[in-house]
Write a protein that holds these residues in place. Sequence first.
Motif, mmCIF file in Angstrom:
data_model
loop_
_atom_site.group_PDB
_atom_site.id
_atom_site.type_symbol
_atom_site.label_atom_id
_atom_site.label_comp_id
_atom_site.label_asym_id
_atom_site.label_seq_id
_atom_site.Cartn_x
_atom_site.Cartn_y
_atom_site.Cartn_z
ATOM 1 N N GLY A 1 -7.134 -8.284 -25.738
ATOM 2 C CA GLY A 1 -6.222 -8.290 -24.300
ATOM 3 C C GLY A 1 -6.046 -6.935 -23.793
ATOM 4 N N ALA A 2 -5.646 -7.144 -22.532
ATOM 5 C CA ALA A 2 -5.407 -5.816 -21.771
ATOM 6 C C ALA A 2 -4.224 -5.009 -22.401
ATOM 7 N N VAL A 3 -4.225 -3.938 -22.436
ATOM 8 C CA VAL A 3 -3.068 -3.015 -22.940
ATOM 9 C C VAL A 3 -2.323 -2.434 -21.567
ATOM 10 N N VAL A 4 -3.064 -2.188 -20.625
ATOM 11 C CA VAL A 4 -2.623 -1.646 -19.368
ATOM 12 C C VAL A 4 -2.867 -2.598 -18.165
ATOM 13 N N SER A 5 -1.928 -2.617 -17.429
ATOM 14 C CA SER A 5 -1.792 -3.632 -16.133
ATOM 15 C C SER A 5 -2.019 -2.798 -14.930
ATOM 16 N N GLN A 6 -2.843 -2.544 -14.288
ATOM 17 C CA GLN A 6 -2.606 -2.019 -12.754
ATOM 18 C C GLN A 6 -2.722 -2.786 -11.823
ATOM 19 N N HIS A 7 -1.955 -2.561 -10.663
ATOM 20 C CA HIS A 7 -1.829 -3.324 -9.382
ATOM 21 C C HIS A 7 -1.401 -2.648 -8.386
ATOM 22 N N PRO A 8 -1.999 -3.044 -7.222
ATOM 23 C CA PRO A 8 -3.130 -3.991 -6.852
ATOM 24 C C PRO A 8 -4.594 -3.247 -7.246
ATOM 25 N N SER A 9 -5.446 -4.136 -7.263
ATOM 26 C CA SER A 9 -6.787 -3.544 -7.667
ATOM 27 C C SER A 9 -7.634 -3.194 -6.488
ATOM 28 N N TRP A 10 -7.252 -3.480 -5.139
ATOM 29 C CA TRP A 10 -7.783 -2.911 -3.946
ATOM 30 C C TRP A 10 -6.918 -3.165 -2.899
ATOM 31 N N VAL A 11 -6.731 -1.959 -2.344
ATOM 32 C CA VAL A 11 -5.763 -1.824 -0.951
ATOM 33 C C VAL A 11 -6.718 -1.363 0.237
ATOM 34 N N ILE A 12 -6.581 -1.905 1.213
ATOM 35 C CA ILE A 12 -7.349 -1.404 2.460
ATOM 36 C C ILE A 12 -6.021 -1.236 3.561
ATOM 37 N N CYS A 13 -5.605 -0.234 4.114
ATOM 38 C CA CYS A 13 -4.416 -0.028 4.904
ATOM 39 C C CYS A 13 -4.780 1.237 6.295
ATOM 40 N N LYS A 14 -4.040 1.078 6.923
ATOM 41 C CA LYS A 14 -3.971 1.774 8.207
ATOM 42 C C LYS A 14 -3.439 3.218 7.862
ATOM 43 N N SER A 15 -3.975 4.383 8.493
ATOM 44 C CA SER A 15 -3.674 5.680 8.226
ATOM 45 C C SER A 15 -2.063 5.581 8.670
ATOM 46 N N GLY A 16 -1.430 6.397 7.874
ATOM 47 C CA GLY A 16 0.209 6.661 8.115
ATOM 48 C C GLY A 16 0.946 5.828 7.202
ATOM 49 N N THR A 17 0.095 4.527 6.421
ATOM 50 C CA THR A 17 0.994 3.872 5.626
ATOM 51 C C THR A 17 1.156 4.454 4.204
ATOM 52 N N SER A 18 2.165 4.142 3.626
ATOM 53 C CA SER A 18 2.520 4.490 2.239
ATOM 54 C C SER A 18 2.227 3.282 1.393
ATOM 55 N N VAL A 19 1.563 3.695 0.468
ATOM 56 C CA VAL A 19 0.884 2.772 -0.646
ATOM 57 C C VAL A 19 1.380 2.884 -2.147
ATOM 58 N N LYS A 20 1.768 1.766 -2.550
ATOM 59 C CA LYS A 20 2.368 2.007 -3.955
ATOM 60 C C LYS A 20 1.689 1.113 -5.113
ATOM 61 N N ILE A 21 1.121 1.800 -6.096
ATOM 62 C CA ILE A 21 0.326 1.380 -7.147
ATOM 63 C C ILE A 21 1.495 1.203 -8.488
ATOM 64 N N GLU A 22 1.139 0.165 -9.158
ATOM 65 C CA GLU A 22 1.915 -0.031 -10.267
ATOM 66 C C GLU A 22 1.127 0.160 -11.535
ATOM 67 N N CYS A 23 1.550 0.750 -12.567
ATOM 68 C CA CYS A 23 0.963 0.832 -13.842
ATOM 69 C C CYS A 23 1.848 0.274 -14.873
ATOM 70 N N ARG A 24 1.412 -0.808 -15.736
ATOM 71 C CA ARG A 24 2.371 -1.440 -16.575
ATOM 72 C C ARG A 24 1.622 -1.352 -18.012
ATOM 73 N N SER A 25 2.608 -0.961 -19.092
ATOM 74 C CA SER A 25 2.202 -0.826 -20.519
ATOM 75 C C SER A 25 2.422 -2.194 -21.018
ATOM 76 N N LEU A 26 1.455 -2.962 -21.645
ATOM 77 C CA LEU A 26 1.795 -4.206 -21.827
ATOM 78 C C LEU A 26 2.135 -4.491 -23.398
ATOM 79 N N ASP A 27 1.493 -3.473 -24.135
ATOM 80 C CA ASP A 27 1.473 -3.640 -25.546
ATOM 81 C C ASP A 27 2.493 -2.694 -26.462
ATOM 82 N N PHE A 28 2.859 -1.872 -25.855
ATOM 83 C CA PHE A 28 3.891 -0.945 -26.212
ATOM 84 C C PHE A 28 4.811 0.076 -25.312
#
Lengths: 115, 113
Positions: A1-28
Amino acid sequence: GAVVSQHPSWVICKSGTSVKIECRSLDFQATTMFWYRQFPKQSLMLMATSNEGSKATYEQGVEKDKFLINHASLTLSTLTVTSAHPEDSSFYICSVRGDGNQPQHFGDGTRLSIL
Amino acid sequence: GDSVTQMEGPVTLSEEAFLTINCTYTATGYPSLFWYVQYPGEGLQLLLKATKADDKGSNKGFEATYRKETTSFHLEKGSVQVSDSAVYFCALTLNTGGFKTIFGAGTRLFVKA
């Protein structure tokens, strides 16, 4: 199974927007996580090392005010691309590594497209 | 400085052909060596690893031997399949200074049916 979960997988947004990407460690619990950027057909470029409970360590040439990293818990690190512009469009990948020289476990990446 | 050099791609092979992807490294001390594979649109997955000289890493028919005398870690597979088409990255992790990982540029492999 996955050890690391990253979200979102795809983002499309307008210039000037702030975008947050999450990274979760699932196993340790990860005191250290890594954030990479990958341009098409190129290798991974380490942007920063995310340290739980302290400031991230940025690689030379990476703007820390542009790419905000927060590692508030042992299982979650976030990368925020502030006021994103088209040149920030890229594939962003996080990774988690066990102790010492153990291999890294990578998230599936986030494709960021800024219009 | 520390670095990893891989053969340039793309490499195009027919199914069941023999595969070699060359990788050499420069590092202070004794790094651990890894091969990662990246399928289209995905992150990297560990393929195999070797942590000391003369170790052989193997997985899914792929293998690589840690050669200290030639500072190499070439990836080989005796018979490739279409599903092996991907980008392969050679990498080293230094055993000091925060265990930083350095990646090669990647080699794209296309396998034709």
